[in-house]
Design a protein around this motif. Structure first.
Motif, PDB file in Angstrom:
ATOM      1  N   THR A  19      -1.202  -3.228  17.760  1.00 26.03           N
ATOM      2  CA  THR A  19      -0.147  -3.909  18.199  1.00 26.03           C
ATOM      3  C   THR A  19       0.327  -4.547  16.904  1.00 26.03           C
ATOM      4  N   ILE A  20       1.682  -5.217  16.927  1.00 16.80           N
ATOM      5  CA  ILE A  20       2.242  -6.058  15.623  1.00 16.80           C
ATOM      6  C   ILE A  20       1.081  -7.223  15.530  1.00 16.80           C
ATOM      7  N   THR A  21       0.813  -7.333  14.256  1.00 25.26           N
ATOM      8  CA  THR A  21      -0.397  -8.785  13.927  1.00 25.26           C
ATOM      9  C   THR A  21       0.390  -9.505  12.937  1.00 25.26           C
ATOM     10  N   PRO A  22      -0.202 -10.778  12.432  1.00 30.91           N
ATOM     11  CA  PRO A  22       0.308 -11.364  11.601  1.00 30.91           C
ATOM     12  C   PRO A  22       0.207 -10.765  10.388  1.00 30.91           C
ATOM     13  N   LEU A  23      -0.525  -9.684  10.033  1.00 29.22           N
ATOM     14  CA  LEU A  23      -0.589  -9.249   8.863  1.00 29.22           C
ATOM     15  C   LEU A  23       0.735  -8.349   8.677  1.00 29.22           C
ATOM     16  N   LEU A  27       3.443  -8.161   5.763  1.00 29.81           N
ATOM     17  CA  LEU A  27       3.953  -7.360   4.923  1.00 29.81           C
ATOM     18  C   LEU A  27       5.204  -7.044   5.014  1.00 29.81           C
ATOM     19  N   ILE A  28       5.971  -6.897   6.235  1.00 33.06           N
ATOM     20  CA  ILE A  28       7.292  -6.699   6.199  1.00 33.06           C
ATOM     21  C   ILE A  28       8.202  -7.718   5.573  1.00 33.06           C
ATOM     22  N   ALA A  48      -5.434  -9.770   1.688  1.00 32.37           N
ATOM     23  CA  ALA A  48      -6.131  -8.786   2.488  1.00 32.37           C
ATOM     24  C   ALA A  48      -6.971  -7.611   1.945  1.00 32.37           C
ATOM     25  N   SER A  49      -7.787  -7.177   2.624  1.00 32.22           N
ATOM     26  CA  SER A  49      -8.615  -6.100   1.854  1.00 32.22           C
ATOM     27  C   SER A  49      -7.879  -4.744   1.992  1.00 32.22           C
ATOM     28  N   LYS A  50      -8.129  -3.793   1.083  1.00 30.93           N
ATOM     29  CA  LYS A  50      -7.663  -2.693   1.029  1.00 30.93           C
ATOM     30  C   LYS A  50      -7.547  -1.785   2.174  1.00 30.93           C
ATOM     31  N   GLY A  51      -8.645  -1.700   3.205  1.00 32.13           N
ATOM     32  CA  GLY A  51      -8.546  -1.164   4.350  1.00 32.13           C
ATOM     33  C   GLY A  51      -7.638  -1.823   5.467  1.00 32.13           C
ATOM     34  N   GLU A  52      -7.439  -3.244   5.231  1.00 33.04           N
ATOM     35  CA  GLU A  52      -6.622  -3.670   6.115  1.00 33.04           C
ATOM     36  C   GLU A  52      -4.928  -3.401   5.724  1.00 33.04           C
ATOM     37  N   VAL A  53      -4.890  -3.486   4.351  1.00 24.68           N
ATOM     38  CA  VAL A  53      -3.403  -3.052   3.984  1.00 24.68           C
ATOM     39  C   VAL A  53      -3.143  -1.767   4.287  1.00 24.68           C
ATOM     40  N   VAL A  81       5.826   1.213  -1.142  1.00 24.52           N
ATOM     41  CA  VAL A  81       6.333   1.033   0.129  1.00 24.52           C
ATOM     42  C   VAL A  81       7.507   0.338  -0.063  1.00 24.52           C
ATOM     43  N   TRP A  82       8.247   0.356   0.811  1.00 26.85           N
ATOM     44  CA  TRP A  82       9.546  -0.742   0.839  1.00 26.85           C
ATOM     45  C   TRP A  82      10.114  -0.729   2.224  1.00 26.85           C
ATOM     46  N   VAL A  83      11.069  -1.731   2.356  1.00 25.67           N
ATOM     47  CA  VAL A  83      11.747  -1.746   3.825  1.00 25.67           C
ATOM     48  C   VAL A  83      13.136  -1.711   3.668  1.00 25.67           C
ATOM     49  N   ASN A  84      14.044  -1.611   4.881  1.00 31.37           N
ATOM     50  CA  ASN A  84      15.269  -1.513   4.648  1.00 31.37           C
ATOM     51  C   ASN A  84      15.837  -0.161   3.969  1.00 31.37           C
ATOM     52  N   SER A  85      17.028  -0.173   3.305  1.00 32.05           N
ATOM     53  CA  SER A  85      17.739   0.778   2.840  1.00 32.05           C
ATOM     54  C   SER A  85      17.396   1.139   1.343  1.00 32.05           C
ATOM     55  N   GLU A  86      16.459   0.464   0.827  1.00 29.59           N
ATOM     56  CA  GLU A  86      16.108   0.752  -0.386  1.00 29.59           C
ATOM     57  C   GLU A  86      15.772   1.882  -0.960  1.00 29.59           C
TER      58      GLU A  86
END
Length: 88
Positions: A19-23, A27-28, A48-53, A81-86
């Motif tokens: 589920t959506i977490t604080p991490l 990130l978003i 955060a660790s590599k695995g978590e990310v 990685v990126w968000v939105n319309s970039e």
């Protein structure tokens, strides 16, 4: 195995168990502020660790909340990685 096929397998593996977490939210928010960033830089910025990310980012990509070019390289710490319309 081609990068695209391997990346699709990863997306499938990580797409449904969280589920959506604080991490995830962190990130978003970071991606919205910074634009296109590598997973390595996200580890540095979040602490955060590599695995978590990796797991969190794959989940966000599977949910179409984050974007990445998964057809040209194997998903890893150098993946951007990126968000939105970039653009890619």
């Amino acid at each position: 195995m081609s990068p695209a096929l391997g990346n699709l397998k990863l997306l499938y593996r990580y797409s449904g168990f969280q589920t959506i977490t604080p991490l995830h939210m962190q990130l978003i928010e970071l991606l919205a502020k910074t634009g296109k960033v590598s997973l390595s830089k996200l580890c540095y910025l979040t602490g955060a660790s590599k695995g978590e990310v990796i797991a969190s980012t794959l989940y966000l990509i599977a949910r179409e909340l984050v974007k990445s070019n998964l057809t040209e390289q194997v998903f890893g710490m150098t993946t951007s990685v990126w968000v939105n319309s970039e653009v890619e």
